[in-house]
Design a protein around this motif. Structure first.
Motif, PDB file in Angstrom:
ATOM      1  N   LEU A  89       0.813  -1.214   0.000  1.00 45.33           N
ATOM      2  CA  LEU A  89       0.000   0.000   0.000  1.00 45.33           C
ATOM      3  C   LEU A  89       0.849   1.269   0.000  1.00 45.33           C
ATOM      4  N   TYR A  90       2.024   1.227   0.583  1.00 47.94           N
ATOM      5  CA  TYR A  90       2.883   2.417   0.659  1.00 47.94           C
ATOM      6  C   TYR A  90       3.298   2.862  -0.747  1.00 47.94           C
ATOM      7  N   ASP A  91       3.825   1.923  -1.514  1.00 52.08           N
ATOM      8  CA  ASP A  91       4.233   2.275  -2.874  1.00 52.08           C
ATOM      9  C   ASP A  91       3.041   2.642  -3.742  1.00 52.08           C
ATOM     10  N   HIS A  92       1.921   1.970  -3.514  1.00 47.62           N
ATOM     11  CA  HIS A  92       0.741   2.280  -4.320  1.00 47.62           C
ATOM     12  C   HIS A  92       0.245   3.699  -4.060  1.00 47.62           C
ATOM     13  N   LEU A  93       0.187   4.092  -2.774  1.00 42.70           N
ATOM     14  CA  LEU A  93      -0.250   5.457  -2.453  1.00 42.70           C
ATOM     15  C   LEU A  93       0.740   6.485  -2.969  1.00 42.70           C
ATOM     16  N   ALA A  94       2.035   6.170  -2.849  1.00 40.88           N
ATOM     17  CA  ALA A  94       3.042   7.114  -3.342  1.00 40.88           C
ATOM     18  C   ALA A  94       2.924   7.288  -4.858  1.00 40.88           C
ATOM     19  N   ASN A  95       2.706   6.180  -5.573  1.00 37.76           N
ATOM     20  CA  ASN A  95       2.542   6.279  -7.030  1.00 37.76           C
ATOM     21  C   ASN A  95       1.263   7.010  -7.405  1.00 37.76           C
ATOM     22  N   MET A  96       0.212   6.788  -6.645  1.00 42.22           N
ATOM     23  CA  MET A  96      -1.036   7.508  -6.906  1.00 42.22           C
ATOM     24  C   MET A  96      -0.852   9.011  -6.736  1.00 42.22           C
ATOM     25  N   LEU A  97      -0.242   9.416  -5.619  1.00 43.35           N
ATOM     26  CA  LEU A  97      -0.058  10.853  -5.367  1.00 43.35           C
ATOM     27  C   LEU A  97       0.878  11.467  -6.389  1.00 43.35           C
ATOM     28  N   THR A  98       1.909  10.736  -6.764  1.00 35.67           N
ATOM     29  CA  THR A  98       2.824  11.263  -7.787  1.00 35.67           C
ATOM     30  C   THR A  98       2.101  11.462  -9.112  1.00 35.67           C
ATOM     31  N   LYS A  99       1.242  10.499  -9.455  1.00 36.85           N
ATOM     32  CA  LYS A  99       0.486  10.610 -10.702  1.00 36.85           C
ATOM     33  C   LYS A  99      -0.479  11.786 -10.650  1.00 36.85           C
ATOM     34  N   ILE A 100      -1.121  11.967  -9.496  1.00 43.06           N
ATOM     35  CA  ILE A 100      -2.070  13.086  -9.361  1.00 43.06           C
ATOM     36  C   ILE A 100      -1.348  14.421  -9.459  1.00 43.06           C
ATOM     37  N   LEU A 101      -0.196  14.532  -8.784  1.00 43.16           N
ATOM     38  CA  LEU A 101       0.513  15.817  -8.773  1.00 43.16           C
ATOM     39  C   LEU A 101       1.160  16.102 -10.126  1.00 43.16           C
ATOM     40  N   ASP A 102       1.557  15.040 -10.829  1.00 44.85           N
ATOM     41  CA  ASP A 102       2.151  15.265 -12.148  1.00 44.85           C
ATOM     42  C   ASP A 102       1.108  15.657 -13.189  1.00 44.85           C
ATOM     43  N   GLU A 103      -0.038  14.995 -13.139  1.00 48.28           N
ATOM     44  CA  GLU A 103      -1.058  15.266 -14.146  1.00 48.28           C
ATOM     45  C   GLU A 103      -2.011  16.377 -13.740  1.00 48.28           C
ATOM     46  N   GLN A 104      -2.229  16.553 -12.419  1.00 51.94           N
ATOM     47  CA  GLN A 104      -3.122  17.585 -11.882  1.00 51.94           C
ATOM     48  C   GLN A 104      -4.486  17.550 -12.572  1.00 51.94           C
ATOM     49  N   PRO A 105      -5.217  16.426 -12.458  1.00 48.38           N
ATOM     50  CA  PRO A 105      -6.538  16.371 -13.090  1.00 48.38           C
ATOM     51  C   PRO A 105      -7.554  17.219 -12.337  1.00 48.38           C
ATOM     52  N   THR A 106      -8.610  17.579 -13.028  1.00 49.11           N
ATOM     53  CA  THR A 106      -9.692  18.350 -12.415  1.00 49.11           C
ATOM     54  C   THR A 106     -10.545  17.410 -11.569  1.00 49.11           C
ATOM     55  N   ASN A 107     -10.886  17.888 -10.373  1.00 51.76           N
ATOM     56  CA  ASN A 107     -11.697  17.098  -9.447  1.00 51.76           C
ATOM     57  C   ASN A 107     -11.068  15.719  -9.220  1.00 51.76           C
ATOM     58  N   ALA A 108      -9.855  15.738  -8.698  1.00 47.10           N
ATOM     59  CA  ALA A 108      -9.131  14.482  -8.501  1.00 47.10           C
ATOM     60  C   ALA A 108      -9.823  13.570  -7.507  1.00 47.10           C
ATOM     61  N   VAL A 109     -10.549  14.133  -6.559  1.00 42.92           N
ATOM     62  CA  VAL A 109     -11.208  13.296  -5.554  1.00 42.92           C
ATOM     63  C   VAL A 109     -12.315  12.455  -6.178  1.00 42.92           C
ATOM     64  N   ASP A 110     -12.869  12.906  -7.283  1.00 42.76           N
ATOM     65  CA  ASP A 110     -13.950  12.162  -7.917  1.00 42.76           C
ATOM     66  C   ASP A 110     -13.445  11.000  -8.775  1.00 42.76           C
ATOM     67  N   ILE A 111     -12.194  11.074  -9.158  1.00 41.90           N
ATOM     68  CA  ILE A 111     -11.649  10.020 -10.036  1.00 41.90           C
ATOM     69  C   ILE A 111     -10.514   9.272  -9.350  1.00 41.90           C
ATOM     70  N   ILE A 112     -10.449   9.361  -8.029  1.00 35.63           N
ATOM     71  CA  ILE A 112      -9.359   8.719  -7.307  1.00 35.63           C
ATOM     72  C   ILE A 112      -9.398   7.199  -7.486  1.00 35.63           C
ATOM     73  N   GLU A 113     -10.619   6.614  -7.598  1.00 38.90           N
ATOM     74  CA  GLU A 113     -10.724   5.170  -7.796  1.00 38.90           C
ATOM     75  C   GLU A 113     -10.162   4.750  -9.148  1.00 38.90           C
ATOM     76  N   ASN A 114     -10.452   5.542 -10.193  1.00 31.78           N
ATOM     77  CA  ASN A 114      -9.919   5.213 -11.516  1.00 31.78           C
ATOM     78  C   ASN A 114      -8.404   5.369 -11.563  1.00 31.78           C
ATOM     79  N   ILE A 115      -7.891   6.371 -10.850  1.00 30.97           N
ATOM     80  CA  ILE A 115      -6.439   6.556 -10.802  1.00 30.97           C
ATOM     81  C   ILE A 115      -5.777   5.363 -10.126  1.00 30.97           C
ATOM     82  N   SER A 116      -6.430   4.847  -9.065  1.00 26.88           N
ATOM     83  CA  SER A 116      -5.888   3.673  -8.378  1.00 26.88           C
ATOM     84  C   SER A 116      -5.848   2.458  -9.322  1.00 26.88           C
ATOM     85  N   LYS A 117      -6.901   2.273 -10.124  1.00 28.64           N
ATOM     86  CA  LYS A 117      -6.917   1.158 -11.073  1.00 28.64           C
ATOM     87  C   LYS A 117      -5.839   1.319 -12.136  1.00 28.64           C
ATOM     88  N   ASP A 118      -5.638   2.571 -12.609  1.00 26.96           N
ATOM     89  CA  ASP A 118      -4.624   2.790 -13.633  1.00 26.96           C
ATOM     90  C   ASP A 118      -3.227   2.495 -13.103  1.00 26.96           C
TER      91      ASP A 118
END
Length: 586
Positions: A89-118
């Motif tokens: 879970l540690y690496d997964h959360l770190a990769n998720m946050l890195t992906k969010i901060l790099d891409e900066q999607p709109t309304n990230a909280v609404d698509i957090i599940e899809n980001i986790s799957k990706d």
């Protein structure tokens, strides 16, 4: 010392939403941080992540050592790998946050599940080489590579050869037949039908074919069989009689050896011999006649090469009627059954094809007719005529007439007798040579004459077919009732589920899609083994005598002694008489 919670920019106030009694927003901390260190850039590696000194554990655990121990325990828990995927879970959360901060999607909280799957999906991708990417070969791509040969046109040949192929080719129009059957919801997909169309084209180019037809498709547990019905040109068909001839020669040699052994053992005491005689072997019908009138090729996929099925024998047809086995899709698979089947799955498939063809291949009445030259009574006495031709004066019936009564359809394939042949064969009929050889020898007792089997003749109406209990043998219906003027007459066999026929004007065809089994209202009951052979007939030569009793033995001894005594007395008397006669002579 002032309370740190009251100072502006304290650690508690710097954590937004940490406590409800801390209304100061996160913007105050950001402003103070930018005043001291400059603006926070999005491209910085730690942008938006946890900053040292601003942890929710800081205001709950006062001891530094205890705080560090709690952090290490929490981190160890997060680093624990999953037993299913191997991720933590540690690496997964770190990769998720890195992906969010790099891409900066709109309304990230609404698509957090899809980001986790990706992020998870990216972990299971095949790693690529830095020099050359290794592309994964999909099953669809492999199938397309195999089918590519069907779409390649052979090089060579001018326009004249192409015109000859178009005019004289025996290739059937599979797509047209599929269109008519599609009106009733019967058939394969257009893609598979076209692939079979191309496979049949390749078949007639590899073999000297006179007629070719798509017979149908038999389903299997592992793979399916695509079947083509072929008739070779005259004199081009391969003869398949060498193996049988070899087997007959071996049987003769074995018989001669047995005769020699019998002559040697005649001098010795022999035990009683068995009176069992195996039933005579029924020969198969010649190629181009009866059940072997057509040759069948099969393949599991249109891209695979065609395989020719062997000719069928009466023994295989008789045994196939007693068993019911699902096909596997492998021609070399053994058939384990009782009674034992004489062959493998290729022979069983050929026997089922012969049975289905004999019972379900039909045509509109009047489409075929017998040649006038072959109307001899002798030929009809042998089981009916085997040849027919198209009627040039055929006038098709309307769809309503062909649907209302099944007598508007006839069988154009000869039925198979109980013997396993279309034409009955007398196994006890001897040739002239054998009769001449047996004239000088002792004639053995000939078995009783067998009753001649005669099946229904060709072009018999379907109205004479027997039903199955309360179910008729055939069901006729139009392809549509909404547009009757463009409907197609469809006939469905209830005896062989999966067999269909259509008729539209002067066009008709038969096809089969099923498991290759005959319908049976009752459960499949295995055939019982034959009864045990009777014992040898009892007689004085075979029956064992019972042991005598003691009284019988004593009486026998006394009688024997008395007989010996009587003989001695007679001898003495005879000697005395001889002596007296000699004295008188002197």
């Amino acid at each position: 010392m002032a309370d740190p919670s009251e100072e502006p920019g304290s650690r508690e106030n710097s954590w937004p939403g940490h406590r409800a009694d801390r209304p100061e927003p996160f913007a105050s901390y950001q402003a103070s941080y930018e005043r001291d260190h400059g603006p926070i850039e999005p491209h910085e590696p730690g942008y938006g992540l946890y900053q040292p000194g601003y942890s929710p554990y800081d205001d709950q655990i006062s001891d530094t050592k205890s705080r560090m121990l709690a952090i290490q325990n929490a981190k160890a828990y997060l680093l624990k790998s999953s037993t299913t995927s191997g991720l933590n879970l540690y690496d997964h959360l770190a990769n998720m946050l890195t992906k969010i901060l790099d891409e900066q999607p709109t309304n990230a909280v609404d698509i957090i599940e899809n980001i986790s799957k990706d992020v998870k999906w990216a972990q299971f991708q095949k790693k690529m080489d830095t020099l050359r990417d290794e592309h994964e070969i999909l099953p669809t791509f492999e199938a397309a590579e195999k089918q590519k040969a069907l779409f390649t046109k052979e090089s060579g040949g001018g326009e004249e050869e192409q015109e000859e192929e178009i005019g004289e080719s025996p290739l059937p129009n599979v797509m047209e037949t599929a269109f008519y059957f599609e009106q009733a919801g019967i058939g394969l997909s257009k893609e598979e039908s076209y692939h079979i169309f191309l496979a049949l084209k390749k078949l007639i180019s590899d073999y000297p074919v006179q007629t070719c037809r798509f017979w149908g498709k038999i389903l299997g547990l592992e793979m399916n069989y695509i079947i083509a019905e072929v008739q070779f040109q005259e004199g081009e068909e391969e003869e398949e009689g060498e193996e049988e001839d070899d087997s007959e020669e071996r049987e003769k040699e074995m018989g001669e050896d047995e005769d020699e052994d019998e002559d040697e053992t005649k001098k010795k005491d022999e035990p009683p011999k068995s009176t069992y005689k195996p039933p005579p072997v029924i020969p198969k019908e010649e190629n181009g006649t009866g059940a072997n009138k057509y040759v069948y090729f099969v393949c599991n996929d249109p891209s695979n090469p065609w395989v020719k099925l062997p000719a069928v024998t009466p023994a295989q047809i008789v045994c196939a009627r007693k068993i019911k086995k699902f096909f596997t899709g492998r021609l070399d698979a053994p058939i384990v059954s009782f009674p034992p089947f004489p062959g493998n799955e290729a022979n069983y498939l050929r026997a089922q094809i012969a049975r289905i063809s004999a019972g379900t291949h039909i045509s509109p009445i009047g489409f075929y007719q017998f040649p006038e030259e072959e109307g001899d009574d002798d030929e009809e006495g042998e089981g009916g005529r085997d040849t027919f031709e198209e009627n040039p004066d055929f006038q098709p019936l309307s769809v309503a007439e062909m649907v209302d009564s099944v007598s508007a359809w006839v069988h154009h394939v000869r039925s198979i007798l109980e013997q396993g042949r279309c034409v009955w064969f007398n196994p006890f009929q001897k040739s002239e040579e054998e009769e001449e050889e047996e004239e000088g020898e002792e004639k053995e007792e000939e078995p009783g004459e067998l009753e001649r089997e005669v099946g229904p003749p060709l072009l018999t109406p379907l109205s004479e077919d027997e039903g199955i209990q309360n179910i008729p043998a055939w069901t006729a219906y139009p392809s549509t009732t909404l547009i009757p003027q463009h409907a197609v007459a469809i006939l469905q066999s209830n005896r062989w589920p999966g067999a269909f026929a259509f008729a539209s004007g002067k066009k008709f065809d038969n096809i089969y899609f099923g498991w290759g089994h005959k319908y049976s209202p009752e459960n499949q009951n295995p055939v019982l083994p034959p009864p045990v052979q009777a014992e040898y007939p009892s007689g004085p030569e075979i029956t064992e005598g019972s042991d005598p009793t003691l009284e019988e033995e004593n009486a026998f001894k006394a009688a024997k002694e008395q007989a010996l005594a009587d003989e001695e007395e007679q001898e003495e008397e005879q000697e005395e008489e001889n002596e007296e006669e000699e004295e008188d002579d002197d």
